[in-house]
Design an enzyme around this catalytic site. Sequence first.
Site, PDB file in Angstrom:
ATOM      1  N   ASP A  30      70.500   9.581  60.150  1.00 20.16           N
ATOM      2  CA  ASP A  30      70.576   9.503  58.695  1.00 20.16           C
ATOM      3  C   ASP A  30      69.167   9.402  58.112  1.00 20.16           C
ATOM      4  O   ASP A  30      68.302   8.694  58.620  1.00 20.16           O
ATOM      5  CB  ASP A  30      71.416   8.286  58.278  1.00 20.16           C
ATOM      6  CG  ASP A  30      71.858   8.367  56.818  1.00 20.16           C
ATOM      7  OD1 ASP A  30      73.059   8.598  56.585  1.00 20.16           O
ATOM      8  OD2 ASP A  30      71.007   8.196  55.916  1.00 20.16           O
ATOM      9  N   ILE A  31      68.945  10.106  57.019  1.00 23.29           N
ATOM     10  CA  ILE A  31      67.621  10.153  56.399  1.00 23.29           C
ATOM     11  C   ILE A  31      67.267   8.824  55.730  1.00 23.29           C
ATOM     12  O   ILE A  31      66.085   8.542  55.499  1.00 23.29           O
ATOM     13  CB  ILE A  31      67.582  11.322  55.376  1.00 23.29           C
ATOM     14  CG1 ILE A  31      66.145  11.791  55.137  1.00 23.29           C
ATOM     15  CG2 ILE A  31      68.284  10.954  54.075  1.00 23.29           C
ATOM     16  CD1 ILE A  31      66.069  13.120  54.381  1.00 23.29           C
ATOM     17  N   ASN A  87      83.247   7.023  54.769  1.00 26.53           N
ATOM     18  CA  ASN A  87      83.499   6.848  53.343  1.00 26.53           C
ATOM     19  C   ASN A  87      84.286   8.052  52.835  1.00 26.53           C
ATOM     20  O   ASN A  87      84.017   9.185  53.223  1.00 26.53           O
ATOM     21  CB  ASN A  87      82.175   6.729  52.583  1.00 26.53           C
ATOM     22  CG  ASN A  87      81.369   5.501  52.998  1.00 26.53           C
ATOM     23  OD1 ASN A  87      81.950   4.476  53.346  1.00 26.53           O
ATOM     24  ND2 ASN A  87      80.059   5.609  52.972  1.00 26.53           N
ATOM     25  N   GLY A  93      82.752   5.536  48.337  1.00 17.67           N
ATOM     26  CA  GLY A  93      81.294   5.657  48.394  1.00 17.67           C
ATOM     27  C   GLY A  93      80.795   6.944  49.012  1.00 17.67           C
ATOM     28  O   GLY A  93      79.634   7.033  49.408  1.00 17.67           O
ATOM     29  N   GLN A  94      81.676   7.964  49.085  1.00 18.43           N
ATOM     30  CA  GLN A  94      81.247   9.239  49.675  1.00 18.43           C
ATOM     31  C   GLN A  94      80.304   9.970  48.724  1.00 18.43           C
ATOM     32  O   GLN A  94      80.631  10.159  47.542  1.00 18.43           O
ATOM     33  CB  GLN A  94      82.465  10.115  49.978  1.00 18.43           C
ATOM     34  CG  GLN A  94      82.110  11.409  50.696  1.00 18.43           C
ATOM     35  CD  GLN A  94      83.348  12.211  51.110  1.00 18.43           C
ATOM     36  OE1 GLN A  94      84.484  11.864  50.747  1.00 18.43           O
ATOM     37  NE2 GLN A  94      83.135  13.262  51.862  1.00 18.43           N
ATOM     38  N   HIS A 100      81.767  13.364  57.554  1.00 25.06           N
ATOM     39  CA  HIS A 100      80.764  12.841  58.473  1.00 25.06           C
ATOM     40  C   HIS A 100      81.200  11.476  58.960  1.00 25.06           C
ATOM     41  O   HIS A 100      81.725  10.672  58.187  1.00 25.06           O
ATOM     42  CB  HIS A 100      79.367  12.769  57.847  1.00 25.06           C
ATOM     43  CG  HIS A 100      79.325  12.210  56.456  1.00 25.06           C
ATOM     44  ND1 HIS A 100      79.801  12.894  55.364  1.00 25.06           N
ATOM     45  CD2 HIS A 100      78.861  11.029  55.986  1.00 25.06           C
ATOM     46  CE1 HIS A 100      79.616  12.159  54.276  1.00 25.06           C
ATOM     47  NE2 HIS A 100      79.061  11.014  54.630  1.00 25.06           N
ATOM     48  N   LEU A 101      81.020  11.283  60.255  1.00 22.68           N
ATOM     49  CA  LEU A 101      81.381  10.002  60.867  1.00 22.68           C
ATOM     50  C   LEU A 101      80.071   9.265  61.149  1.00 22.68           C
ATOM     51  O   LEU A 101      79.358   9.630  62.073  1.00 22.68           O
ATOM     52  CB  LEU A 101      82.185  10.236  62.149  1.00 22.68           C
ATOM     53  CG  LEU A 101      82.935   9.034  62.729  1.00 22.68           C
ATOM     54  CD1 LEU A 101      83.911   9.480  63.796  1.00 22.68           C
ATOM     55  CD2 LEU A 101      82.006   7.984  63.272  1.00 22.68           C
TER      56      LEU A 101
HETATM   57  P1  AMP Z   1      78.087   9.049  52.284  1.00 20.96           P
HETATM   58  O1  AMP Z   1      77.406   8.379  51.134  1.00 20.96           O
HETATM   59  O2  AMP Z   1      79.036   8.197  53.038  1.00 20.96           O
HETATM   60  O3  AMP Z   1      78.698  10.376  51.859  1.00 20.96           O
HETATM   61  O4  AMP Z   1      76.952   9.363  53.353  1.00 20.96           O
HETATM   62  C1  AMP Z   1      76.012  10.374  53.166  1.00 20.96           C
HETATM   63  C2  AMP Z   1      74.831  10.020  54.006  1.00 20.96           C
HETATM   64  O5  AMP Z   1      74.025  11.188  54.174  1.00 20.96           O
HETATM   65  C3  AMP Z   1      73.918   8.951  53.400  1.00 20.96           C
HETATM   66  O6  AMP Z   1      73.817   7.841  54.276  1.00 20.96           O
HETATM   67  C4  AMP Z   1      72.578   9.666  53.238  1.00 20.96           C
HETATM   68  O7  AMP Z   1      71.479   8.829  53.492  1.00 20.96           O
HETATM   69  C5  AMP Z   1      72.696  10.798  54.254  1.00 20.96           C
HETATM   70  N1  AMP Z   1      71.886  11.971  53.986  1.00 20.96           N
HETATM   71  C6  AMP Z   1      71.739  12.621  52.810  1.00 20.96           C
HETATM   72  N2  AMP Z   1      70.931  13.685  52.956  1.00 20.96           N
HETATM   73  C7  AMP Z   1      70.559  13.710  54.269  1.00 20.96           C
HETATM   74  C8  AMP Z   1      69.718  14.566  55.055  1.00 20.96           C
HETATM   75  N3  AMP Z   1      69.102  15.638  54.517  1.00 20.96           N
HETATM   76  N4  AMP Z   1      69.555  14.281  56.362  1.00 20.96           N
HETATM   77  C9  AMP Z   1      70.162  13.209  56.907  1.00 20.96           C
HETATM   78  N5  AMP Z   1      70.977  12.373  56.226  1.00 20.96           N
HETATM   79  C10 AMP Z   1      71.163  12.612  54.932  1.00 20.96           C
END
Ligand code: AMP
Length: 114
Positions: A30-31, A87, A93-94, A100-101
């Site tokens: 995760d970024i 989420n 909170g999505q 994504h898991l």
């Molecule tokens: P959610 O909020 O549950 O939909 O999770 C989305 C996740 O994606 C968040 O934890 C973000 O930090 C992560 N995210 C968003 N953009 C990127 C990216 N380019 N590379 C890796 N993770 C990302």
Amino acid sequence: MGTCLFCDIAAGKIPCTEVHGDDDFLAFRDIDPKAPTHILVIPRGHVSGLSDLQDADQDMAGRLVLTASRIATAEGLDQAGYRFVINCGRDGGQTVDHLHLPILGGRAFGWPPG
Ligand code: AMP
Ligand code: ZN
């Protein structure tokens, strides 16, 4: 279908820190990590989220969990424990509408979640 961030990552159009990749799934860090280990496991095929899973996705969904479990073990999280947090939707909170898991580990988590 419009552009999808995680479809673009799965296609290699946007870089990621890959942890695992196979024909059906990609796992990357995760970024913006919320724990020392925060890995996202995604199906390469687009599914918007948990609510969009169909009967035909049964095998994929099972293998998604199994793949994530094996990654958690490979990351050394299985002894201390870890958390999977999918989420779904606004209240869940999505923020990225591609299933994504997330694997979260490396620290103790509270309950109930915020
Ligand atoms: P959610 O909020 O549950 O939909 O999770 C989305 C996740 O994606 C968040 O934890 C973000 O930090 C992560 N995210 C968003 N953009 C990127 C990216 N380019 N590379 C890796 N993770 C990302
Ligand atoms: Zn997608």
